[in-house]
Enzyme design. Structure first.
Site, PDB file in Angstrom:
ATOM      1  N   LYS A   1       2.204  -0.422   8.386  1.00  0.00           N
ATOM      2  CA  LYS A   1       1.814  -1.181   7.184  1.00  0.00           C
ATOM      3  C   LYS A   1       2.251  -2.642   7.348  1.00  0.00           C
ATOM      4  O   LYS A   1       2.223  -3.154   8.465  1.00  0.00           O
ATOM      5  CB  LYS A   1       2.395  -0.530   5.924  1.00  0.00           C
ATOM      6  CG  LYS A   1       2.072   0.963   5.874  1.00  0.00           C
ATOM      7  CD  LYS A   1       2.367   1.595   4.544  1.00  0.00           C
ATOM      8  CE  LYS A   1       2.034   3.082   4.602  1.00  0.00           C
ATOM      9  NZ  LYS A   1       2.166   3.755   3.340  1.00  0.00           N
TER      10      LYS A   1
ATOM     11  N   GLU B   1      -4.010   2.619   0.000  1.00  0.00           N
ATOM     12  CA  GLU B   1      -3.499   1.302  -0.421  1.00  0.00           C
ATOM     13  C   GLU B   1      -4.627   0.266  -0.401  1.00  0.00           C
ATOM     14  O   GLU B   1      -4.656  -0.653  -1.221  1.00  0.00           O
ATOM     15  CB  GLU B   1      -2.338   0.873   0.488  1.00  0.00           C
ATOM     16  CG  GLU B   1      -1.073   1.641   0.147  1.00  0.00           C
ATOM     17  CD  GLU B   1      -0.118   1.834   1.313  1.00  0.00           C
ATOM     18  OE1 GLU B   1      -0.258   1.153   2.336  1.00  0.00           O
ATOM     19  OE2 GLU B   1       0.770   2.697   1.190  1.00  0.00           O
TER      20      GLU B   1
ATOM     21  N   SER C   1       4.665  10.822   2.911  1.00  0.00           N
ATOM     22  CA  SER C   1       6.103  11.090   2.825  1.00  0.00           C
ATOM     23  C   SER C   1       6.610  12.078   3.869  1.00  0.00           C
ATOM     24  O   SER C   1       7.456  12.934   3.560  1.00  0.00           O
ATOM     25  CB  SER C   1       6.477  11.545   1.409  1.00  0.00           C
ATOM     26  OG  SER C   1       6.292  10.472   0.501  1.00  0.00           O
TER      27      SER C   1
ATOM     28  N   GLU D   1      -4.540  12.534   3.024  1.00  0.00           N
ATOM     29  CA  GLU D   1      -3.348  11.874   2.483  1.00  0.00           C
ATOM     30  C   GLU D   1      -3.419  11.872   0.952  1.00  0.00           C
ATOM     31  O   GLU D   1      -4.022  10.962   0.356  1.00  0.00           O
ATOM     32  CB  GLU D   1      -3.285  10.420   2.973  1.00  0.00           C
ATOM     33  CG  GLU D   1      -3.108  10.274   4.452  1.00  0.00           C
ATOM     34  CD  GLU D   1      -2.362   8.983   4.797  1.00  0.00           C
ATOM     35  OE1 GLU D   1      -1.357   9.060   5.503  1.00  0.00           O
ATOM     36  OE2 GLU D   1      -2.773   7.911   4.332  1.00  0.00           O
TER      37      GLU D   1
ATOM     38  N   ASN E   1       2.036   4.402  11.065  1.00  0.00           N
ATOM     39  CA  ASN E   1       1.437   3.330  10.273  1.00  0.00           C
ATOM     40  C   ASN E   1       2.548   2.376   9.812  1.00  0.00           C
ATOM     41  O   ASN E   1       3.274   2.671   8.864  1.00  0.00           O
ATOM     42  CB  ASN E   1       0.695   3.936   9.072  1.00  0.00           C
ATOM     43  CG  ASN E   1      -0.024   2.886   8.250  1.00  0.00           C
ATOM     44  OD1 ASN E   1      -0.038   1.711   8.607  1.00  0.00           O
ATOM     45  ND2 ASN E   1      -0.620   3.315   7.138  1.00  0.00           N
TER      46      ASN E   1
ATOM     47  N   HIS F   1      -7.631   3.666   3.827  1.00  0.00           N
ATOM     48  CA  HIS F   1      -6.288   4.013   3.359  1.00  0.00           C
ATOM     49  C   HIS F   1      -6.218   3.796   1.848  1.00  0.00           C
ATOM     50  O   HIS F   1      -6.792   2.844   1.318  1.00  0.00           O
ATOM     51  CB  HIS F   1      -5.235   3.155   4.078  1.00  0.00           C
ATOM     52  CG  HIS F   1      -3.853   3.660   3.860  1.00  0.00           C
ATOM     53  ND1 HIS F   1      -3.162   3.416   2.688  1.00  0.00           N
ATOM     54  CD2 HIS F   1      -3.042   4.429   4.625  1.00  0.00           C
ATOM     55  CE1 HIS F   1      -1.986   4.024   2.765  1.00  0.00           C
ATOM     56  NE2 HIS F   1      -1.887   4.631   3.924  1.00  0.00           N
TER      57      HIS F   1
ATOM     58  N   GLY G   1       4.320   7.329   0.189  1.00  0.00           N
ATOM     59  CA  GLY G   1       5.432   6.433  -0.132  1.00  0.00           C
ATOM     60  C   GLY G   1       6.230   6.848  -1.359  1.00  0.00           C
ATOM     61  O   GLY G   1       7.003   6.068  -1.890  1.00  0.00           O
TER      62      GLY G   1
HETATM   63  P1  PGA Z   1       4.342   7.332   3.951  1.00  0.00           P
HETATM   64  O1  PGA Z   1       2.927   6.664   4.265  1.00  0.00           O
HETATM   65  O2  PGA Z   1       4.677   8.215   5.146  1.00  0.00           O
HETATM   66  O3  PGA Z   1       5.289   6.189   3.806  1.00  0.00           O
HETATM   67  O4  PGA Z   1       4.172   8.126   2.721  1.00  0.00           O
HETATM   68  C1  PGA Z   1       1.907   7.395   4.878  1.00  0.00           C
HETATM   69  C2  PGA Z   1       0.651   6.569   4.914  1.00  0.00           C
HETATM   70  O5  PGA Z   1       0.456   5.741   4.025  1.00  0.00           O
HETATM   71  O6  PGA Z   1      -0.170   6.699   5.831  1.00  0.00           O
END
Ligand code: PGA
Length: 254
Positions: free
Chosen positions: A10, A95, A211, A165, A8, A93, A171
């Site tokens: 982003k 976010e 993460s 998740e 991903n 997601h 993150g």
């Molecule tokens: P991250 O993001 O690996 O940076 O924690 C994972 C995600 O948002 O799918």
């Protein structure tokens, strides 16, 4: 069964940077143990498709409009994604749920429009830190699964992949423990069993994201019942990501 690894990106890397990235990654990827997909920003999907032609790497979009088409400035439809060769789309997601106020109802509409356009869905679900600290993780995950998949037929689940998740792990550098991932997967499968059937719960593919790093990937990939991973920040460095893929391949052999 192959492990699915989804990167991903982003809102990171320009199309020129992605071109370099793909040119470094694609020649090195050839696997019968891992299905690899890049969730690129919208503006890089079409050039990404061109760069990936001849490779086994598929394309995932990071979002989709909940509507078919029309006067919706800035939106991208399922038909547009399908037309340029996108295979699947991330929906729900955290976010988007938190920063863009996406509701369960909107996520449900997005899933239906994706399936109508023959796109697979990576549905993200997971508890917040508040849910976790107040022992409400199970209720939060179950509600997200229920809302997202409302009105779907069981046979449509073959095109739904669920990414567990935990929001507190995205993150933040705080990866969930093996026990927490196992528990999250169990809750997701239980929610599917209640809403559909035991067979559906066993067959649905479940990923983990949050993460993931080169350091913790071997631990994560060894979790029982895990079908793959969704990698955010750690996919942005191509060498790190190639290493993560290699660990997933080794894990898939077990
Ligand atoms: P991250 O993001 O690996 O940076 O924690 C994972 C995600 O948002 O799918």
């Amino acid at each position: 069964m192959k492990k699915l690894v989804v990167a991903n990106f982003k809102m990171n890397l320009t199309s020129s940077e992605i071109k370099k990235y793909v040119m470094a990654l694609a020649p090195k990827f050839n696997s019968d143990k891992v299905d690899l997909s890049l969730a690129l920003p919208f503006v890089s999907l079409e050039s990404g498709k061109f760069l990936l032609s001849g490779s086994d790497i598929s394309l995932t979009a990071q979002n989709i409009s909940e509507e078919e088409c029309g006067s919706l400035t800035g939106e991208v439809s399922g038909a547009m994604l399908k037309d340029i060769g996108v295979q699947r789309v991330i929906v729900g997601h955290s976010e988007r749920r938190t920063r863009f106020k996406e509701t369960g109802k909107s996520i449900n509409k997005k899933i239906k429009i994706a399936l109508k356009n023959r796109l697979q869905v990576v549905l993200c679900v997971g508890e917040s830190l508040i849910d976790k600290n107040s022992m409400k993780s199970q209720a939060a995950i179950t509600a997200q699964v229920d809302e997202a998949l409302k009105g779907l037929y069981e046979n449509e689940l073959e095109n739904i992949i669920i990414a567990y998740e935990p929001v507190w792990a995205i993150g933040t550098g705080k990866t969930a423990s093996v026990k927490e991932i196992e528990e999250g997967i169990k809750v997701v499968r239980k929610a599917i069993e209640t809403a559909f059937s035991k067979k559906a719960a066993t067959e649905v593919r479940v990923l983990y994201g949050g993460s993931i790093t080169a350091k913790n990937i071997s631990q994560v990939v060894g979790v029982a019942g895990l079908d793959g991973v969704l990698v955010g920040g750690s996919c942005l460095d191509v060498a790190t990501f190639i290493y993560i893929i290699s660990v997933c391949e080794a894990g898939a052999k077990k």
